[in-house]
Design an enzyme around this catalytic site. Structure first.
Site, PDB file in Angstrom:
ATOM      1  N   ASP A  74     -15.174 -23.471   9.421  1.00  0.00           N
ATOM      2  CA  ASP A  74     -14.346 -22.379   8.936  1.00  0.00           C
ATOM      3  C   ASP A  74     -13.537 -22.944   7.782  1.00  0.00           C
ATOM      4  O   ASP A  74     -12.655 -23.785   7.990  1.00  0.00           O
ATOM      5  CB  ASP A  74     -13.430 -21.873  10.057  1.00  0.00           C
ATOM      6  CG  ASP A  74     -12.535 -20.718   9.629  1.00  0.00           C
ATOM      7  OD1 ASP A  74     -12.344 -20.528   8.405  1.00  0.00           O
ATOM      8  OD2 ASP A  74     -12.011 -20.024  10.514  1.00  0.00           O
ATOM      9  N   ASN A 101     -18.506 -20.693  -2.044  1.00  0.00           N
ATOM     10  CA  ASN A 101     -19.032 -19.337  -1.937  1.00  0.00           C
ATOM     11  C   ASN A 101     -18.458 -18.535  -0.775  1.00  0.00           C
ATOM     12  O   ASN A 101     -18.451 -17.303  -0.821  1.00  0.00           O
ATOM     13  CB  ASN A 101     -20.554 -19.416  -1.797  1.00  0.00           C
ATOM     14  CG  ASN A 101     -21.186 -18.117  -1.380  1.00  0.00           C
ATOM     15  OD1 ASN A 101     -21.237 -17.161  -2.152  1.00  0.00           O
ATOM     16  ND2 ASN A 101     -21.661 -18.062  -0.137  1.00  0.00           N
ATOM     17  N   TYR A 170      -8.906  -8.584  -1.629  1.00  0.00           N
ATOM     18  CA  TYR A 170     -10.088  -9.211  -2.210  1.00  0.00           C
ATOM     19  C   TYR A 170      -9.901  -9.450  -3.705  1.00  0.00           C
ATOM     20  O   TYR A 170     -10.155 -10.548  -4.217  1.00  0.00           O
ATOM     21  CB  TYR A 170     -11.295  -8.319  -1.954  1.00  0.00           C
ATOM     22  CG  TYR A 170     -12.612  -8.892  -2.409  1.00  0.00           C
ATOM     23  CD1 TYR A 170     -13.273  -9.844  -1.646  1.00  0.00           C
ATOM     24  CD2 TYR A 170     -13.210  -8.459  -3.597  1.00  0.00           C
ATOM     25  CE1 TYR A 170     -14.507 -10.365  -2.052  1.00  0.00           C
ATOM     26  CE2 TYR A 170     -14.436  -8.968  -4.013  1.00  0.00           C
ATOM     27  CZ  TYR A 170     -15.077  -9.922  -3.237  1.00  0.00           C
ATOM     28  OH  TYR A 170     -16.288 -10.433  -3.644  1.00  0.00           O
ATOM     29  N   LYS A 174      -9.775 -13.037  -5.916  1.00  0.00           N
ATOM     30  CA  LYS A 174     -10.767 -13.345  -6.933  1.00  0.00           C
ATOM     31  C   LYS A 174     -10.118 -13.589  -8.296  1.00  0.00           C
ATOM     32  O   LYS A 174     -10.588 -14.432  -9.076  1.00  0.00           O
ATOM     33  CB  LYS A 174     -11.809 -12.229  -7.013  1.00  0.00           C
ATOM     34  CG  LYS A 174     -12.659 -12.106  -5.750  1.00  0.00           C
ATOM     35  CD  LYS A 174     -13.352 -13.413  -5.393  1.00  0.00           C
ATOM     36  CE  LYS A 174     -14.270 -13.279  -4.198  1.00  0.00           C
ATOM     37  NZ  LYS A 174     -14.995 -14.529  -3.883  1.00  0.00           N
TER      38      LYS A 174
END
Length: 265
Positions: A74, A101, A170, A174
């Site tokens: 993890d 990734n 999210y 990013k």
């Protein structure tokens, strides 16, 4: 990077989607890969799929062990990350590439005002904290190994440029990854550590499956969106990875050609 030497990579999130596609592409073309992810059974599936793609024999040039090793990890947990890089070092002896990734979108369709803090923390922990922990571990190893250096490629997403509706956690992570990429590129220069970022739009994976039936658009409508084969992303990552360390793809954008991203859709 010595073209005659087996090259070593760590791919996080290798149990599915883009991570699996990249791992298979690297293995198919002669890399050795540590497959990292939270679900051991999915990593084993990736390793099994790779069996048919490996070069002839387990170690064709006898320069280093080849093939894959599965490491359940993890990436948001420092101890797991430490164990991942130690296992890679023990198995292969060095590290040439980290494909950072592993990531999660979080709860979809939740209005910003209703987004639970726990959900925010989960997305930040996986996408940003995990990328930091893995990049730091790779940086330390690449700095100390002989020959010195290596490459880190971060999976940024086109959400590093433009958000989708109801994607604050999210999108924030990013955008932050872009800053991390730039900082690593600068700080890694003295040690031959190159860092780039690939921003991906609508690769066909489990995470994007819903887009083919209908995704929320900025105007409030729900509309299907085109997707592309994740193998096309994998080939782009391999191109970035196999450049000499004197050259770097700083940012690359790979997306489904007609998806609503450029201009007004």
């Amino acid at each position: 990077m010595d073209a005659m030497r087996t090259k070593i990579a760590i791919v996080t999130g290798a149990g599915s989607g883009i991570g699996r596609a990249v791992a298979l592409e690297l293995l198919r073309t002669g890399w050795s890969v540590a497959l990292a992810g939270r679900r051991a059974e999915r990593l084993e599936e990736t390793a099994t799929l790779a069996e048919a793609t490996l070069p002839e024999g387990p170690n064709p040039n006898k320069a280093a062990p080849t093939g894959s090793v599965c490491v359940r990890a993890d990436v948001s947990q420092p101890d797991d990350v430490t164990a991942l890089f130690a296992a890679t070092q023990d198995r292969f002896g060095r590290l040439d590439l980290l494909f950072n990734n592993a990531g999660t979108f979080g709860p979809g369709g939740v209005p910003f005002e209703d987004l639970p803090y726990e959900a925010w923390r989960h997305v930040v922990g996986t996408n940003l904290d995990g990328a930091f922990l893995c990049a730091q571990a790779a940086y330390r190893q690449m700095k100390e190994q002989d020959p010195q250096g290596g490459r880190i490629i971060n999976n940024g997403s086109i959400s590093a440029h433009t958000p989708r509706p109801r994607s604050a956690a999210y999108t924030a992570t990013k955008h932050a990854l872009t800053g991390l990429t730039k900082s690593l590129s600068l700080d890694g220069r003295p040690y031959r550590i190159a860092c780039g970022q690939i921003d991906i739009g609508n690769a066909a994976t489990d995470m994007t499956e819903r887009m083919q039936t209908g995704a929320l658009q900025a105007n409030g409508e729900v509309a299907p969106e085109p997707v592309m084969d994740a193998a096309d992303v994998a080939r782009t990552v391999r191109h970035m990875a196999e450049l000499p360390l004197e050259a770097n793809v700083q940012f690359a954008t790979v997306l489904a050609t007609t998806m609503p991203f450029v201009g007004r859709g």
